[in-house]
Scaffold this motif. Structure first.
Motif, PDB file in Angstrom:
ATOM      1  N   ARG A 127       0.826  -1.205   0.000  1.00 28.24           N
ATOM      2  CA  ARG A 127       0.000   0.000   0.000  1.00 28.24           C
ATOM      3  C   ARG A 127       0.861   1.257   0.000  1.00 28.24           C
ATOM      4  N   MET A 128       1.985   1.224   0.709  1.00 28.62           N
ATOM      5  CA  MET A 128       2.878   2.375   0.716  1.00 28.62           C
ATOM      6  C   MET A 128       3.622   2.518  -0.612  1.00 28.62           C
ATOM      7  N   VAL A 129       3.906   1.398  -1.257  1.00 27.59           N
ATOM      8  CA  VAL A 129       4.503   1.444  -2.598  1.00 27.59           C
ATOM      9  C   VAL A 129       3.512   2.055  -3.587  1.00 27.59           C
ATOM     10  N   ALA A 130       2.251   1.646  -3.497  1.00 25.55           N
ATOM     11  CA  ALA A 130       1.225   2.123  -4.434  1.00 25.55           C
ATOM     12  C   ALA A 130       1.018   3.628  -4.346  1.00 25.55           C
ATOM     13  N   THR A 131       1.215   4.192  -3.161  1.00 20.76           N
ATOM     14  CA  THR A 131       1.018   5.634  -2.990  1.00 20.76           C
ATOM     15  C   THR A 131       2.312   6.433  -3.107  1.00 20.76           C
ATOM     16  N   GLY A 132       3.415   5.748  -3.450  1.00 21.77           N
ATOM     17  CA  GLY A 132       4.673   6.437  -3.678  1.00 21.77           C
ATOM     18  C   GLY A 132       5.478   6.746  -2.433  1.00 21.77           C
ATOM     19  N   LYS A 133       5.050   6.248  -1.279  1.00 21.24           N
ATOM     20  CA  LYS A 133       5.791   6.518  -0.041  1.00 21.24           C
ATOM     21  C   LYS A 133       7.021   5.635   0.090  1.00 21.24           C
ATOM     22  N   LEU A 134       6.963   4.443  -0.476  1.00 19.36           N
ATOM     23  CA  LEU A 134       8.100   3.531  -0.462  1.00 19.36           C
ATOM     24  C   LEU A 134       8.443   3.117  -1.883  1.00 19.36           C
ATOM     25  N   ASN A 135       9.731   2.903  -2.116  1.00 20.41           N
ATOM     26  CA  ASN A 135      10.202   2.475  -3.428  1.00 20.41           C
ATOM     27  C   ASN A 135      11.336   1.475  -3.246  1.00 20.41           C
ATOM     28  N   PRO A 136      11.011   0.172  -3.079  1.00 18.08           N
ATOM     29  CA  PRO A 136      12.064  -0.825  -2.862  1.00 18.08           C
ATOM     30  C   PRO A 136      13.131  -0.832  -3.950  1.00 18.08           C
ATOM     31  N   SER A 137      12.774  -0.452  -5.162  1.00 22.78           N
ATOM     32  CA  SER A 137      13.754  -0.463  -6.248  1.00 22.78           C
ATOM     33  C   SER A 137      14.869   0.543  -6.022  1.00 22.78           C
ATOM     34  N   ALA A 138      14.626   1.555  -5.189  1.00 25.64           N
ATOM     35  CA  ALA A 138      15.647   2.577  -4.947  1.00 25.64           C
ATOM     36  C   ALA A 138      16.863   2.008  -4.232  1.00 25.64           C
ATOM     37  N   VAL A 139      16.706   0.849  -3.579  1.00 21.73           N
ATOM     38  CA  VAL A 139      17.812   0.246  -2.850  1.00 21.73           C
ATOM     39  C   VAL A 139      18.567  -0.761  -3.718  1.00 21.73           C
ATOM     40  N   VAL A 140      18.002  -1.146  -4.867  1.00 21.37           N
ATOM     41  CA  VAL A 140      18.676  -2.064  -5.793  1.00 21.37           C
ATOM     42  C   VAL A 140      19.804  -1.317  -6.487  1.00 21.37           C
ATOM     43  N   SER A 141      21.013  -1.865  -6.428  1.00 18.31           N
ATOM     44  CA  SER A 141      22.175  -1.168  -6.971  1.00 18.31           C
ATOM     45  C   SER A 141      22.592  -1.653  -8.346  1.00 18.31           C
ATOM     46  N   GLU A 142      22.375  -2.946  -8.640  1.00 20.11           N
ATOM     47  CA  GLU A 142      22.814  -3.494  -9.920  1.00 20.11           C
ATOM     48  C   GLU A 142      22.159  -4.851 -10.135  1.00 20.11           C
ATOM     49  N   THR A 143      22.132  -5.283 -11.394  1.00 21.88           N
ATOM     50  CA  THR A 143      21.686  -6.632 -11.723  1.00 21.88           C
ATOM     51  C   THR A 143      22.858  -7.410 -12.298  1.00 21.88           C
ATOM     52  N   VAL A 144      22.913  -8.705 -11.955  1.00 19.53           N
ATOM     53  CA  VAL A 144      24.029  -9.554 -12.368  1.00 19.53           C
ATOM     54  C   VAL A 144      23.483 -10.910 -12.790  1.00 19.53           C
ATOM     55  N   GLY A 145      24.359 -11.771 -13.295  1.00 15.98           N
ATOM     56  CA  GLY A 145      23.986 -13.123 -13.664  1.00 15.98           C
ATOM     57  C   GLY A 145      24.338 -14.123 -12.571  1.00 15.98           C
ATOM     58  N   LEU A 146      23.798 -15.325 -12.677  1.00 21.40           N
ATOM     59  CA  LEU A 146      24.063 -16.362 -11.687  1.00 21.40           C
ATOM     60  C   LEU A 146      25.558 -16.651 -11.573  1.00 21.40           C
ATOM     61  N   ASP A 147      26.278 -16.545 -12.670  1.00 23.01           N
ATOM     62  CA  ASP A 147      27.718 -16.826 -12.650  1.00 23.01           C
ATOM     63  C   ASP A 147      28.511 -15.768 -11.901  1.00 23.01           C
ATOM     64  N   ASP A 148      27.886 -14.632 -11.581  1.00 21.81           N
ATOM     65  CA  ASP A 148      28.578 -13.541 -10.894  1.00 21.81           C
ATOM     66  C   ASP A 148      28.410 -13.580  -9.376  1.00 21.81           C
ATOM     67  N   VAL A 149      27.653 -14.551  -8.871  1.00 22.97           N
ATOM     68  CA  VAL A 149      27.329 -14.561  -7.436  1.00 22.97           C
ATOM     69  C   VAL A 149      28.582 -14.598  -6.572  1.00 22.97           C
ATOM     70  N   SER A 150      29.520 -15.458  -6.888  1.00 22.73           N
ATOM     71  CA  SER A 150      30.715 -15.596  -6.049  1.00 22.73           C
ATOM     72  C   SER A 150      31.505 -14.295  -5.981  1.00 22.73           C
TER      73      SER A 150
END
Length: 353
Positions: free
Chosen positions: A310-333
């Motif tokens: 509900r807080m995401v829907a109203t713009g109060k929270l944005n979990p994506s703002a904490v995501v820094s990068e996307t990687v592949g499974l081979d990059d986990v280590s």
């Protein structure tokens, strides 16, 4: 299917072919679209938490911040169907104990920590199985990205539960966050959304700058001052109302408690390392004299995810703002290795399996 498998603690995970999971009568199989790489994965990779009985063993598939699509359900599952877009909390409940039945599945009497024990292989894989699916799966809102929601498996929802449910955060309260990793930065963002004035504490300038972007009113670089609690006390004019240890080492735990004013609340979110093995000394006399509360906080009940949505829907929270990068499974280590020196900012998320 491809999965990143633990072979030796502290050594690179091996990406190899393993058998696809099958749905148990009460379970579901999820096809991964995204999975965060969390500091808790680093702890498991290092071989920590034997004192808690959850030290991952050789052959374990790690990963506990998944989001994806249901591709199979067991005959007893009623709330979920193939094609549903879901997140999966890391602290899986059995759905039968008194804790689960009263809405506290995060503290299930028979909790199954996803990706840390043999019974529940994790999400660093193309597919994963979720037991007690009706208890543990969470429907995601229409139109959201799995990458943006990956932190809801652990870091974002853990920070939300600690601040919104376990603490008494009021408008204008000073809230100190000690440690600006993924859960700490999530806590900064959430505390700001709840109306608090946030003080972010860390050793790394880049993380403190990110904390400012996410709503921190003030920052303290712990490497530049001799007395971290004193700095927080000065900023907050006598001490914070709420203070969070988002890392789990003795220094941040003690600094958090000492940062509080009278009748303040310390929230312990970070779990400890091999150095502490679950035991940290505290200023108990001062805590007694000032009526300071020490509060533990673990994950979040699946029944309360709608509050975040509900807080995401109203713009109060944005979990994506904490995501820094996307990687592949081979990059986990590589990402786990970077966490050894705290050389990651925000939440790295796997989106290619």
């Amino acid at each position: 299917m491809r999965a990143a498998v633990l072979k030796e603690h502290g050594e690179p995970l091996e990406v190899e072919d393993v058998d696809n999971p099958e749905a148990s009568p009460d379970g579901a199989v999820i096809e991964m679209e995204a999975c965060g790489i969390c500091r808790s994965d680093w702890h498991g990779w290092q071989g920590d938490w034997d004192w808690l009985g959850i030290q991952p063993q050789k052959g374990q598939i790690l990963g506990h911040e998944p989001a994806g699509r249901v591709i199979a359900v067991g005959e007893n599952v009623t709330r979920f169907s193939e094609g549903d877009h879901v997140a999966v909390p890391f602290n899986l409940g059995d759905g039968t104990c008194i804790e689960c039945r009263t809405g506290h599945g995060n503290t299930c009497e028979n909790v199954m920590p996803l990706g840390f024990v043999e019974a529940v292989p994790g999400a660093f894989a193309e597919e994963m199985h979720v037991p007690a699916a009706d208890q543990n799966l969470v429907h995601l809102p229409d139109g959201v990205s799995s990458v943006d929601m990956a932190g809801l498996g652990c870091r974002f929802m853990t920070a939300f539960h600690g601040l919104a449910h376990r603490a008494d955060v009021g408008a204008g309260d000073w809230v100190a966050i000690h440690g600006c990793g993924g859960v700490g930065l999530s806590a900064v963002h959430i505390a700001n959304a709840l109306g608090a004035n946030v003080i972010a504490v860390d050793l790394i300038g880049e993380k403190l700058e990110k904390a400012k972007d996410l709503g921190a009113s003030e920052t303290v670089n712990a490497g530049d001052v001799e007395d971290v609690p004193g700095e927080v006390q000065a900023i907050a004019d006598g001490g914070a109302s709420v203070s969070v240890d988002a890392l789990g080492i003795a220094t941040t735990c003690q600094n958090s408690v000492l940062s509080l004013g009278r009748r303040g609340q310390h929230i312990q979110i970070g779990l400890t390392t091999q150095d502490e093995q679950g035991m940290v000394s505290l200023p108990t006399d001062a805590m007694t004299m000032q009526e300071i509360e020490f509060i533990g906080s673990l994950g979040m009940p699946p029944t309360r995810y709608d509050e975040i949505f509900r807080m995401v829907a109203t713009g109060k929270l944005n979990p994506s703002a904490v995501v820094s990068e996307t990687v592949g499974l081979d990059d986990v280590s590589d990402k786990l290795e970077a966490m050894t020196d705290f050389d990651t900012v925000g939440i790295p998320v796997i989106d290619a399996f």
